[in-house]
Design a protein around this motif. Structure first.
Motif, PDB file in Angstrom:
ATOM      1  N   GLY A  77      -7.200  -0.481  -7.317  1.00 30.50           N
ATOM      2  CA  GLY A  77      -8.635  -0.469  -7.064  1.00 30.50           C
ATOM      3  C   GLY A  77      -8.985   0.392  -5.873  1.00 30.50           C
ATOM      4  N   LEU A  78     -10.139   1.060  -5.964  1.00 35.96           N
ATOM      5  CA  LEU A  78     -10.703   1.849  -4.884  1.00 35.96           C
ATOM      6  C   LEU A  78     -12.145   1.410  -4.662  1.00 35.96           C
ATOM      7  CD1 LEU A  78      -9.632   5.482  -5.935  1.00 35.96           C
ATOM      8  CD2 LEU A  78      -8.731   4.210  -3.973  1.00 35.96           C
ATOM      9  N   ALA A  79     -12.578   1.418  -3.411  1.00 33.66           N
ATOM     10  CA  ALA A  79     -13.973   1.137  -3.085  1.00 33.66           C
ATOM     11  C   ALA A  79     -14.380   2.043  -1.936  1.00 33.66           C
ATOM     12  CB  ALA A  79     -14.168  -0.328  -2.707  1.00 33.66           C
ATOM     13  N   ARG A  80     -15.653   2.406  -1.907  1.00 33.02           N
ATOM     14  CA  ARG A  80     -16.180   3.229  -0.812  1.00 33.02           C
ATOM     15  C   ARG A  80     -17.479   2.595  -0.328  1.00 33.02           C
ATOM     16  NH1 ARG A  80     -19.633   7.571  -0.095  1.00 33.02           N
ATOM     17  NH2 ARG A  80     -20.175   7.566  -2.309  1.00 33.02           N
ATOM     18  N   ALA A  81     -17.522   2.260   0.975  1.00 34.71           N
ATOM     19  CA  ALA A  81     -18.702   1.611   1.542  1.00 34.71           C
ATOM     20  C   ALA A  81     -18.694   1.752   3.049  1.00 34.71           C
ATOM     21  CB  ALA A  81     -18.740   0.130   1.162  1.00 34.71           C
ATOM     22  N   ASP A  82     -19.871   2.006   3.613  1.00 30.50           N
ATOM     23  CA  ASP A  82     -20.070   1.979   5.072  1.00 30.50           C
ATOM     24  C   ASP A  82     -19.127   2.927   5.814  1.00 30.50           C
ATOM     25  OD1 ASP A  82     -21.961  -0.103   4.646  1.00 30.50           O
ATOM     26  OD2 ASP A  82     -20.338  -1.556   4.601  1.00 30.50           O
ATOM     27  N   GLY A  83     -18.830   4.072   5.209  1.00 26.32           N
ATOM     28  CA  GLY A  83     -17.977   5.052   5.870  1.00 26.32           C
ATOM     29  C   GLY A  83     -16.499   4.811   5.734  1.00 26.32           C
ATOM     30  N   PHE A  84     -16.101   3.914   4.856  1.00 26.94           N
ATOM     31  CA  PHE A  84     -14.684   3.600   4.661  1.00 26.94           C
ATOM     32  C   PHE A  84     -14.297   3.738   3.191  1.00 26.94           C
ATOM     33  CE2 PHE A  84     -15.912   1.057   8.390  1.00 26.94           C
ATOM     34  CZ  PHE A  84     -14.945   1.464   9.313  1.00 26.94           C
ATOM     35  N   LEU A  85     -13.033   4.061   2.983  1.00 25.06           N
ATOM     36  CA  LEU A  85     -12.419   4.007   1.663  1.00 25.06           C
ATOM     37  C   LEU A  85     -11.447   2.839   1.663  1.00 25.06           C
ATOM     38  CD1 LEU A  85     -12.108   5.511  -1.109  1.00 25.06           C
ATOM     39  CD2 LEU A  85     -10.109   6.634  -0.090  1.00 25.06           C
ATOM     40  N   TRP A  86     -11.561   1.981   0.669  1.00 25.85           N
ATOM     41  CA  TRP A  86     -10.686   0.830   0.537  1.00 25.85           C
ATOM     42  C   TRP A  86      -9.735   1.047  -0.633  1.00 25.85           C
ATOM     43  CZ3 TRP A  86     -11.168  -3.857   3.436  1.00 25.85           C
ATOM     44  CH2 TRP A  86     -12.261  -3.904   4.310  1.00 25.85           C
ATOM     45  N   LEU A  87      -8.498   0.586  -0.487  1.00 19.64           N
ATOM     46  CA  LEU A  87      -7.510   0.647  -1.556  1.00 19.64           C
ATOM     47  C   LEU A  87      -6.796  -0.697  -1.624  1.00 19.64           C
ATOM     48  CD1 LEU A  87      -7.118   3.421   0.458  1.00 19.64           C
ATOM     49  CD2 LEU A  87      -6.026   4.195  -1.656  1.00 19.64           C
ATOM     50  N   GLU A 116       7.867  -6.039  -5.370  1.00 20.04           N
ATOM     51  CA  GLU A 116       7.842  -4.772  -4.640  1.00 20.04           C
ATOM     52  C   GLU A 116       6.788  -4.878  -3.541  1.00 20.04           C
ATOM     53  OE1 GLU A 116       7.105  -1.932  -7.723  1.00 20.04           O
ATOM     54  OE2 GLU A 116       9.208  -1.923  -8.398  1.00 20.04           O
ATOM     55  N   GLU A 117       7.237  -4.829  -2.292  1.00 16.32           N
ATOM     56  CA  GLU A 117       6.375  -5.155  -1.158  1.00 16.32           C
ATOM     57  C   GLU A 117       5.159  -4.235  -1.037  1.00 16.32           C
ATOM     58  OE1 GLU A 117       6.923  -7.935   1.091  1.00 16.32           O
ATOM     59  OE2 GLU A 117       8.032  -8.333  -0.748  1.00 16.32           O
ATOM     60  N   ASN A 118       5.288  -2.972  -1.453  1.00 14.58           N
ATOM     61  CA  ASN A 118       4.144  -2.063  -1.324  1.00 14.58           C
ATOM     62  C   ASN A 118       2.965  -2.451  -2.200  1.00 14.58           C
ATOM     63  OD1 ASN A 118       5.543  -0.560   0.510  1.00 14.58           O
ATOM     64  ND2 ASN A 118       5.799   1.257  -0.770  1.00 14.58           N
ATOM     65  N   ARG A 119       3.195  -3.313  -3.163  1.00 15.41           N
ATOM     66  CA  ARG A 119       2.109  -3.758  -4.037  1.00 15.41           C
ATOM     67  C   ARG A 119       1.175  -4.741  -3.328  1.00 15.41           C
ATOM     68  NH1 ARG A 119       3.238  -4.340  -9.976  1.00 15.41           N
ATOM     69  NH2 ARG A 119       4.600  -2.595 -10.523  1.00 15.41           N
ATOM     70  N   PHE A 120       1.640  -5.323  -2.218  1.00 18.99           N
ATOM     71  CA  PHE A 120       0.917  -6.412  -1.578  1.00 18.99           C
ATOM     72  C   PHE A 120       0.135  -5.905  -0.365  1.00 18.99           C
ATOM     73  CE2 PHE A 120       4.162  -8.264  -4.127  1.00 18.99           C
ATOM     74  CZ  PHE A 120       3.699  -9.504  -4.525  1.00 18.99           C
ATOM     75  N   ILE A 121      -0.725  -4.927  -0.592  1.00 17.09           N
ATOM     76  CA  ILE A 121      -1.457  -4.330   0.528  1.00 17.09           C
ATOM     77  C   ILE A 121      -2.943  -4.220   0.199  1.00 17.09           C
ATOM     78  CG2 ILE A 121       0.525  -3.013   1.375  1.00 17.09           C
ATOM     79  CD1 ILE A 121      -0.776  -0.520   0.045  1.00 17.09           C
ATOM     80  N   LEU A 122      -3.738  -4.291   1.260  1.00 14.72           N
ATOM     81  CA  LEU A 122      -5.170  -4.000   1.217  1.00 14.72           C
ATOM     82  C   LEU A 122      -5.443  -3.090   2.404  1.00 14.72           C
ATOM     83  CD1 LEU A 122      -8.059  -4.528   0.097  1.00 14.72           C
ATOM     84  CD2 LEU A 122      -8.164  -6.497   1.661  1.00 14.72           C
ATOM     85  N   GLY A 173      -9.090  -4.833  -9.336  1.00 14.99           N
ATOM     86  CA  GLY A 173     -10.373  -4.213  -9.027  1.00 14.99           C
ATOM     87  C   GLY A 173     -10.845  -4.628  -7.658  1.00 14.99           C
ATOM     88  N   ILE A 174     -11.613  -3.753  -7.025  1.00 14.84           N
ATOM     89  CA  ILE A 174     -12.186  -4.066  -5.707  1.00 14.84           C
ATOM     90  C   ILE A 174     -13.585  -3.486  -5.633  1.00 14.84           C
ATOM     91  CG2 ILE A 174     -11.100  -2.029  -4.692  1.00 14.84           C
ATOM     92  CD1 ILE A 174     -10.968  -3.541  -2.021  1.00 14.84           C
ATOM     93  N   ALA A 175     -14.478  -4.235  -5.025  1.00 22.79           N
ATOM     94  CA  ALA A 175     -15.831  -3.759  -4.728  1.00 22.79           C
ATOM     95  C   ALA A 175     -16.202  -4.275  -3.347  1.00 22.79           C
ATOM     96  CB  ALA A 175     -16.827  -4.250  -5.776  1.00 22.79           C
ATOM     97  N   VAL A 176     -16.878  -3.440  -2.578  1.00 24.30           N
ATOM     98  CA  VAL A 176     -17.289  -3.815  -1.226  1.00 24.30           C
ATOM     99  C   VAL A 176     -18.796  -3.689  -1.148  1.00 24.30           C
ATOM    100  CG1 VAL A 176     -17.059  -3.324   1.239  1.00 24.30           C
ATOM    101  CG2 VAL A 176     -15.095  -3.012  -0.286  1.00 24.30           C
TER     102      VAL A 176
END
Length: 322
Positions: A77-87, A116-122, A173-176
């Motif tokens: 998931g990707l989100a873009r809000a308030d000057g940031f990109l979230w993954l 797989e540890e890299n999957r567990f990130i925000l 999915g992600i939404a901000v």
């Protein structure tokens, strides 16, 4: 429906990013996209007749990935809000695929579950307000932040040890919006009810992102489907609803109008079906959606059919008027 080409460079095509697209968001200059088989994300610029002029970014250049730069991050998931990109990664386990016709080897692989540890990130990345490119100063919630909070959750805790495609815990999915981060879960689906988590992350120092308050759970009657992606739509969220298991099935876009800030069950009559999407058999799985500035909706597909692959090595996305 219209189609538009997303054209990738040689390195991304070699990594099969163009055939494993899982997330998409519009930027002021083009599109942010990501696949679920690498630890990178990409920006494509509108050239006049296609999206191209790709710039690739490695997550490890901005945050210290738990398993290092070589392991995939399963960005879902990707989100873009308030000057940031979230993954966000999937935060889920995976079961090995059956690759051998030998019954013993096949059964052994099918019994093997991998973490797989890299999957567990925000991750939250600041963007340059002039150019839209990522800046230093990213912060990340690591492998234990979200799942640690959920370990004793009566609804979700029992599913943390199951692989995502087995109806286990799986963020897709992600939404901000309005200071809140919403995570849509492909699984678990509980007796037909899908789950969306509502979080309020905060900076915790030393490049760390933490949860500022107890999370909220929202249960949505999507008719047995899970959430495959999501994006903001003014005072609502658009949900890409599809099968939670590893199979072909119905896929639709549903509008959920956000209401009171409390955990609640959202019945089917409070959800508006916006689109019924096409899907293939073993191919053309809708995986990412983005609401464009002109009000149309773009959808990208995992495992695209040969008809979606262009002579230039790009892939065709669908654009719908809603």
């Amino acid at each position: 429906m219209e189609q538009v080409e997303l054209r990738f460079d040689h390195a991304s095509r070699a990594a099969q990013t163009h055939t494993n697209l899982s997330a998409i968001r519009q930027s002021p200059y083009g599109l942010w996209v990501a696949g679920d088989e690498t630890a990178t994300f990409e920006h494509l610029t509108w050239t006049g007749d296609h999206y191209g002029d790709q710039r690739g970014y490695r997550l490890t250049d901005y945050v210290d990935l738990p398993a290092g730069p070589e392991d995939e991050a399963d960005i879902e998931g990707l989100a873009r809000a308030d000057g940031f990109l979230w993954l966000t990664g999937s935060h889920g386990l995976k079961r090995k695929k059956v690759k051998s016709k030998d019954p013993d080897r096949a059964a052994e692989r099918l019994a093997t579950v991998v973490r797989e540890e890299n999957r567990f990130i925000l991750v939250r990345l600041p963007l340059d307000p002039r150019t839209g490119t990522p800046l230093p100063g990213a912060i990340m919630a690591g492998p234990r932040e979200l799942t640690g909070h959920l370990r004793d959750d009566p609804h979700l805790g029992p599913f943390l040890g199951l692989p995502g495609k087995d109806n286990g815990f799986d963020v897709e999915g992600i939404a901000v919006t309005t200071g809140r981060v919403y995570l849509g879960l492909r699984g678990p689906v509980l007796r037909g009810w899908a789950v969306v988590l509502e979080l309020r992350p905060q900076e915790a120092g030393r490049g760390r992102l933490s949860l500022a308050e107890p999370y909220r759970k929202h249960f949505l009657d999507l008719g047995g489907l899970g959430v495959r992606d999501m994006c903001p739509d003014r005072g609502a969220l658009l949900l890409l609803a599809g099968p939670t298991m590893d199979l072909d099935g119905p896929v639709r876009v549903v509008r959920w109008r956000l209401g009171a800030r409390r955990e609640r069950l959202v019945p089917a009559d409070e959800l508006e079906t916006v689109l019924e999407l096409p899907h293939g058999v073993g191919c053309d799985h809708p995986e990412g959606l983005a609401l464009l500035d002109d009000g149309r909706l773009m959808v990208v597909y995992d495992s695209p059919s040969p008809a979606r692959i262009t002579p230039a090595g790009g892939v065709l996305a669908d654009v719908f008027t809603i």
